[in-house]
Write a protein that holds these residues in place. Sequence first.
Motif, short mmCIF file in Angstrom:
data_model
loop_
_atom_site.label_atom_id
_atom_site.label_comp_id
_atom_site.label_asym_id
_atom_site.label_seq_id
_atom_site.Cartn_x
_atom_site.Cartn_y
_atom_site.Cartn_z
N ASP A 32 0.87 -1.17 0.00
CA ASP A 32 0.00 0.00 0.00
C ASP A 32 0.91 1.22 0.00
OD1 ASP A 32 -1.70 2.10 0.42
OD2 ASP A 32 -2.73 1.22 2.14
N TYR A 35 -1.13 6.51 -0.87
CA TYR A 35 -1.35 7.66 -1.75
C TYR A 35 -2.26 8.68 -1.10
CZ TYR A 35 0.71 4.77 -5.42
OH TYR A 35 1.55 3.99 -6.17
N ARG A 36 -2.02 9.93 -1.42
CA ARG A 36 -2.89 11.00 -0.92
C ARG A 36 -4.28 10.86 -1.52
NH1 ARG A 36 -3.84 14.51 -5.03
NH2 ARG A 36 -2.24 14.78 -6.65
N ASP A 37 -5.25 11.41 -0.81
CA ASP A 37 -6.64 11.36 -1.28
C ASP A 37 -6.73 12.00 -2.67
OD1 ASP A 37 -7.37 10.18 1.05
OD2 ASP A 37 -8.27 11.97 1.94
N GLY A 38 -7.38 11.31 -3.57
CA GLY A 38 -7.63 11.86 -4.90
C GLY A 38 -6.56 11.55 -5.94
N GLU A 41 -7.58 8.87 -8.54
CA GLU A 41 -8.62 9.43 -9.41
C GLU A 41 -8.00 10.36 -10.45
OE1 GLU A 41 -8.80 9.16 -6.18
OE2 GLU A 41 -10.50 7.77 -5.95
N GLY A 199 -5.16 1.66 -6.50
CA GLY A 199 -4.31 2.40 -5.58
C GLY A 199 -3.37 1.53 -4.78
#
Length: 257
Positions: A32, A35-38, A41, A199
């Motif tokens: 894992d 990763y930062r949020d977003g 995406e 992710g």
Amino acid sequence: MSHRRAHPAVDLDPAGVELAGDVARLGYAIQDPAYRDGLIEEVRTGYEEVIQDPAATVDMGGRIKDVVRYVDDPLSRVPAMRELLTAPVLRTLDAYYGGMWRVQHARMWRIKHLTEEQRQVHHYGNLWHCDQHPTSTLKFFVQISDGVTVEGGAFRLHSIPNTRRIMRSGYLGQGWAKGPARAMLDDPELVIPFVVPAGIGAFCNTTQCLHRAGIPPEGTTRGMVQFTFVPTDEPNLSGDPFHGLAPDTNVAEGKFA
């Protein structure tokens, strides 16, 4: 773990050392990257935009060109890709290579469905195989498609120990196996599918691990990001893991995935 001596400036992280040990012993490790949020995406949005642009992509299927499509210079076209090599990922690489490694290339691609007849021959690594790289080469795959399942085209592999067993039991080469090896290749008790959420990443030594691409269901495609790493004689002290990265000349017309 790599037998290369760590550079004195490398402070090896216990979690990275553990994952690097798994890679050395088994040939793979799931990580894992935190990763930062977003971020995923952003990467996926960039992928979805660029993968449809014929000026930005190269179709590289061996027999049917458009079954596999690579993005030309993906780091420039999808800049968020650069953030996929987070500190935890870099610490695993430092532990594996003793701090002396470089990015050989960064790739982004998508694959399409193959019929039962088409999947009997090579198109995009859909047959069980080992890559012809030096054994010191390591790849890091990042899942960018949501909901990937075994039936839905997940990348899959065998560990180093099971790869060795299969090789000794009748594996004859890409697409060719007899005896026990034929059954072992697709034994669900042995196969390790990359069915993690978008992710999550996977390190894999694709030279030492038998592996193959899964086939997406009809009417769907699957995207992937992959980074390749090789040892180097000097550590990268720039703070940028992509420092000095040369153009990927293998993503080009006339080449095959």
